[in-house]
Scaffold this active site. Structure first.
Site, PDB file in Angstrom:
ATOM      1  N   LYS A  11     -98.949 121.057 116.882  1.00 53.67           N
ATOM      2  CA  LYS A  11     -99.639 120.772 115.620  1.00 53.67           C
ATOM      3  C   LYS A  11     -98.994 119.595 114.896  1.00 53.67           C
ATOM      4  CE  LYS A  11     -98.580 123.135 111.733  1.00 53.67           C
ATOM      5  NZ  LYS A  11     -98.385 122.358 110.508  1.00 53.67           N
ATOM      6  N   ASN A  12     -97.658 119.604 114.817  1.00 55.33           N
ATOM      7  CA  ASN A  12     -96.971 118.597 114.005  1.00 55.33           C
ATOM      8  C   ASN A  12     -96.987 117.206 114.627  1.00 55.33           C
ATOM      9  OD1 ASN A  12     -96.504 120.560 112.168  1.00 55.33           O
ATOM     10  ND2 ASN A  12     -94.276 120.642 112.410  1.00 55.33           N
ATOM     11  N   CYS A  41     -97.554 124.554 102.538  1.00 54.66           N
ATOM     12  CA  CYS A  41     -96.840 125.827 102.419  1.00 54.66           C
ATOM     13  C   CYS A  41     -95.948 125.818 101.178  1.00 54.66           C
ATOM     14  CB  CYS A  41     -95.941 126.043 103.635  1.00 54.66           C
ATOM     15  SG  CYS A  41     -96.789 126.686 105.058  1.00 54.66           S
ATOM     16  N   ARG A  71     -90.701 120.203  97.746  1.00 56.07           N
ATOM     17  CA  ARG A  71     -91.280 119.221  98.655  1.00 56.07           C
ATOM     18  C   ARG A  71     -91.814 117.966  97.964  1.00 56.07           C
ATOM     19  NH1 ARG A  71     -94.348 122.492 103.423  1.00 56.07           N
ATOM     20  NH2 ARG A  71     -93.547 120.809 104.690  1.00 56.07           N
ATOM     21  N   VAL A 113     -89.274 114.034 107.973  1.00 52.64           N
ATOM     22  CA  VAL A 113     -90.257 113.841 109.040  1.00 52.64           C
ATOM     23  C   VAL A 113     -91.470 113.098 108.484  1.00 52.64           C
ATOM     24  CG1 VAL A 113     -91.834 115.072 110.587  1.00 52.64           C
ATOM     25  CG2 VAL A 113     -89.478 115.890 110.289  1.00 52.64           C
ATOM     26  N   ASP A 170     -88.367 125.418 111.170  1.00 53.38           N
ATOM     27  CA  ASP A 170     -89.632 126.086 111.510  1.00 53.38           C
ATOM     28  C   ASP A 170     -89.431 127.285 112.443  1.00 53.38           C
ATOM     29  OD1 ASP A 170     -91.014 124.368 109.922  1.00 53.38           O
ATOM     30  OD2 ASP A 170     -91.903 123.194 111.528  1.00 53.38           O
ATOM     31  N   ARG A 173    -103.421 128.504 110.599  1.00 46.45           N
ATOM     32  CA  ARG A 173    -103.137 127.086 110.355  1.00 46.45           C
ATOM     33  C   ARG A 173    -102.336 126.499 111.510  1.00 46.45           C
ATOM     34  NH1 ARG A 173     -99.771 126.121 105.607  1.00 46.45           N
ATOM     35  NH2 ARG A 173     -99.846 124.132 106.663  1.00 46.45           N
TER      36      ARG A 173
HETATM   37  C1  UD1 Z   1     -92.391 118.489 108.472  1.00 50.15           C
HETATM   38  C2  UD1 Z   1     -93.108 119.546 109.278  1.00 50.15           C
HETATM   39  C3  UD1 Z   1     -92.635 120.943 108.878  1.00 50.15           C
HETATM   40  C4  UD1 Z   1     -91.127 121.038 109.016  1.00 50.15           C
HETATM   41  C5  UD1 Z   1     -90.434 119.895 108.272  1.00 50.15           C
HETATM   42  C6  UD1 Z   1     -88.937 119.854 108.519  1.00 50.15           C
HETATM   43  C7  UD1 Z   1     -95.291 118.651 109.814  1.00 50.15           C
HETATM   44  C8  UD1 Z   1     -96.758 118.686 109.587  1.00 50.15           C
HETATM   45  N1  UD1 Z   1     -94.546 119.430 109.029  1.00 50.15           N
HETATM   46  O1  UD1 Z   1     -92.690 118.693 107.111  1.00 50.15           O
HETATM   47  O2  UD1 Z   1     -93.273 121.885 109.747  1.00 50.15           O
HETATM   48  O3  UD1 Z   1     -90.676 122.259 108.454  1.00 50.15           O
HETATM   49  O4  UD1 Z   1     -90.979 118.627 108.705  1.00 50.15           O
HETATM   50  O5  UD1 Z   1     -88.675 119.778 109.879  1.00 50.15           O
HETATM   51  O6  UD1 Z   1     -94.805 117.944 110.677  1.00 50.15           O
HETATM   52  N2  UD1 Z   1     -88.059 115.533 101.003  1.00 50.15           N
HETATM   53  C9  UD1 Z   1     -87.735 114.853  99.856  1.00 50.15           C
HETATM   54  N3  UD1 Z   1     -88.495 113.771  99.507  1.00 50.15           N
HETATM   55  C10 UD1 Z   1     -89.545 113.354 100.272  1.00 50.15           C
HETATM   56  C11 UD1 Z   1     -89.862 114.058 101.448  1.00 50.15           C
HETATM   57  C12 UD1 Z   1     -89.092 115.152 101.798  1.00 50.15           C
HETATM   58  O7  UD1 Z   1     -86.790 115.204  99.144  1.00 50.15           O
HETATM   59  O8  UD1 Z   1     -90.199 112.361  99.905  1.00 50.15           O
HETATM   60  C13 UD1 Z   1     -87.242 116.707 101.383  1.00 50.15           C
HETATM   61  C14 UD1 Z   1     -88.056 118.002 101.472  1.00 50.15           C
HETATM   62  O9  UD1 Z   1     -88.190 118.611 100.221  1.00 50.15           O
HETATM   63  C15 UD1 Z   1     -87.201 118.807 102.431  1.00 50.15           C
HETATM   64  C16 UD1 Z   1     -86.649 117.758 103.389  1.00 50.15           C
HETATM   65  O10 UD1 Z   1     -86.776 116.504 102.699  1.00 50.15           O
HETATM   66  O11 UD1 Z   1     -86.131 119.410 101.736  1.00 50.15           O
HETATM   67  C17 UD1 Z   1     -87.352 117.654 104.719  1.00 50.15           C
HETATM   68  O12 UD1 Z   1     -88.734 117.546 104.516  1.00 50.15           O
HETATM   69  P1  UD1 Z   1     -89.683 116.728 105.507  1.00 50.15           P
HETATM   70  O13 UD1 Z   1     -88.931 116.459 106.775  1.00 50.15           O
HETATM   71  O14 UD1 Z   1     -90.283 115.596 104.792  1.00 50.15           O
HETATM   72  O15 UD1 Z   1     -90.801 117.808 105.811  1.00 50.15           O
HETATM   73  P2  UD1 Z   1     -92.354 117.559 106.047  1.00 50.15           P
HETATM   74  O16 UD1 Z   1     -92.562 116.222 106.666  1.00 50.15           O
HETATM   75  O17 UD1 Z   1     -93.102 117.893 104.820  1.00 50.15           O
END
Ligand code: UD1
Length: 430
Positions: free
Chosen positions: A22-23, A126, A131, A174, A316, A408
């Protein structure tokens, strides 16, 4: 609303096909917005999040055709999507859609890169922490995007187009890596992303961009060097297997005992998690068609883990590992370092008899001899599947409410498990 009913205590025996990730499927679909040519994606999983993103992309003008599955085809090879973004007809991603799935926020990068203007709602997804999106915006600003936030929307423009730049993330994200990587593909000149996420799904997107004619160095490392192009080609790409689904089924077999082959699964994307799961006493071997998981009736060794960005233990899989450790023969400790609020499964696991103490980002799990079935509530995607694992291992009946969270991210979960002997069924509300 649908519920899932499980009668626990059955060993799992047989084969489970692993779906496309999915990701990776989500950002790959978004990559189609970078070109007027056709992007064909094979092995796309049939999931609620994929279907929702398909609707969002159609809204922007992306034409999507889906090939039917051929009968007799390999079970773990999912659907084939043909995506063509000949014209982007709408540069707004509305609140009603983006608020339902965080990954849809990643259309921002391709929209500014190709259309020089974008209006994208701040995301939802979620409820596992605050986030924020500051890292996404920091990266896109470095490429020359002018960004305002107004009324819950990110308003971005780059009247002269984006320009390659050096982006150094203070924290691994990510999503921010995807957003900047996609934008950099259409920016003028070279972009250097430092402290990029190394998750295999990021690598998969980069590999696809290479097929689309973008030169990228450092794939799989934390430094990505991207040579932007003013025109990007179409390509054919196969989505990599879902490592989170793989890890989840490994833990299901670990929890119930049994012997299951996960078809299409790859060990290389899961090394740290496999180490931890092997430590609990589960046998995991690479076989020609995937991974074979064997666990006899012996007790599970308590095991301590800490979630980390790739190649560390994935957040995850944290909830699923906690469900497994709930029945270990001693005390395990799990520290969650990625998301601050990702422990909502704790109180639901406690309803089944798990003994878990929470202190800040750390959960201490004292293994119990038996879990007992109970009605529980799914709170987020990965938490809900941890309840399935606990339910499969528990005595008696467990009913999981709010299973739309599961839909999902897990394709045909009940079917895959029941074919291996689990007593699990969906009870439809309607
Ligand atoms: C993606 C994955 C999710 C996984 C996560 C971490 C998808 C669709 N989702 O989510 O399943 O749990 O990676 O491996 O691929 N953060 C900030 N500022 C930002 C962005 C992120 O502070 O602008 C923080 C977040 O709050 C969190 C950390 O960085 O504490 C990691 O988040 P991130 O890697 O961005 O997660 P997602 O991309 O949302």
């Amino acid at each position: 609303m649908d519920r899932i009913k499980i009668i626990g205590g059955e060993r799992l025996q047989g084969a489970i096909p692993i779906s496309g990730a999915k990701n990776a499927a989500l950002p790959l679909m978004i990559a189609s917005m970078l070109t007027a040519d056709r992007l064909t994606l094979k092995n796309v999983p049939n999931l609620a999040d994929v279907n929702l993103l398909a609707r969002i992309l159609r809204n922007h003008g992306v034409d999507l055709a889906v090939d039917g599955k051929r009968s007799g085809g390999v079970a773990h090879l999912g659907e084939t999507f043909h995506l063509t973004a000949r014209d982007i007809v709408d540069t707004t991603a509305p609140y009603e859609m983006v608020s339902r799935m965080r990954a849809s926020f990643w259309v921002l990068g391709p929209l500014i890169a190709r259309m020089r203007v974008a209006k994208v709602s701040l995301p939802g997804g979620c409820a596992i922490g605050t986030r924020p999106v500051d890292l996404h915006l920091q990266g896109l600003k470095a490429l020359g995007a002018e960004i305002d936030i107004d009324g819950g929307y990110v308003l971005a423009k780059a009247p002269n187009g984006l320009r390659g730049a050096r982006v150094t993330f203070p924290k691994v994200s990510v999503g921010a890596t995807h957003n900047v990587l996609l934008a950099a593909a259409l920016a003028k000149g070279e972009t250097l992303i430092e402290n990029a996420a190394r998750e295999p799904e990021v690598g998969d997107v980069a590999e696809c961009l290479v097929k689309m004619g973008v030169k990228i160095e450092g794939i799989g490392t934390s430094t990505l060097r991207i040579q932007g192009r003013d025109r990007i080609d179409g390509a054919i790409h196969t989505v990599l297997p879902d490592r989170i689904e793989t890890g989840t089924f490994i833990m299901a077999v670990a929890a119930t005992g049994g012997d299951v082959t996960l078809q299409g699964a790859r060990a290389t994307d899961l090394t740290t998690a496999l180490q931890a799961i092997r430590h609990t006493g589960v046998e995991i071997t690479e076989v020609p068609d995937g991974l074979r998981i064997v666990r006899n009736g012996a007790g599970l060794e308590p095991t301590t883990v800490e979630t980390q960005p790739f190649p560390g233990f994935p957040t995850d899989l944290q909830a699923q590992f906690m469900a497994l450790m709930a029945r270990a023969t001693g005390t395990s400790v799990i520290r969650e370092t990625i998301f601050e609020n990702r422990f909502m499964h704790v109180q639901e696991l406690a309803r089944l008899g798990a003994d878990i103490q929470l202190h800040g980002d750390t959960a201490t799990i004292k293994g119990v001899k038996v879990l007992k079935g109970a009605p529980v509530m799914a709170t987020d995607l990965r938490a809900s599947v941890s309840l399935v694992i606990a339910g499969l291992a528990a005595e008696g009946e467990t009913t999981i409410n709010r299973v739309y969270h599961l839909d999902r991210g897990f394709e045909r979960l009940e079917e895959k498990l029941s074919r291996c002997g689990a007593r699990i069924e969906r009870i439809s509300a309607g």
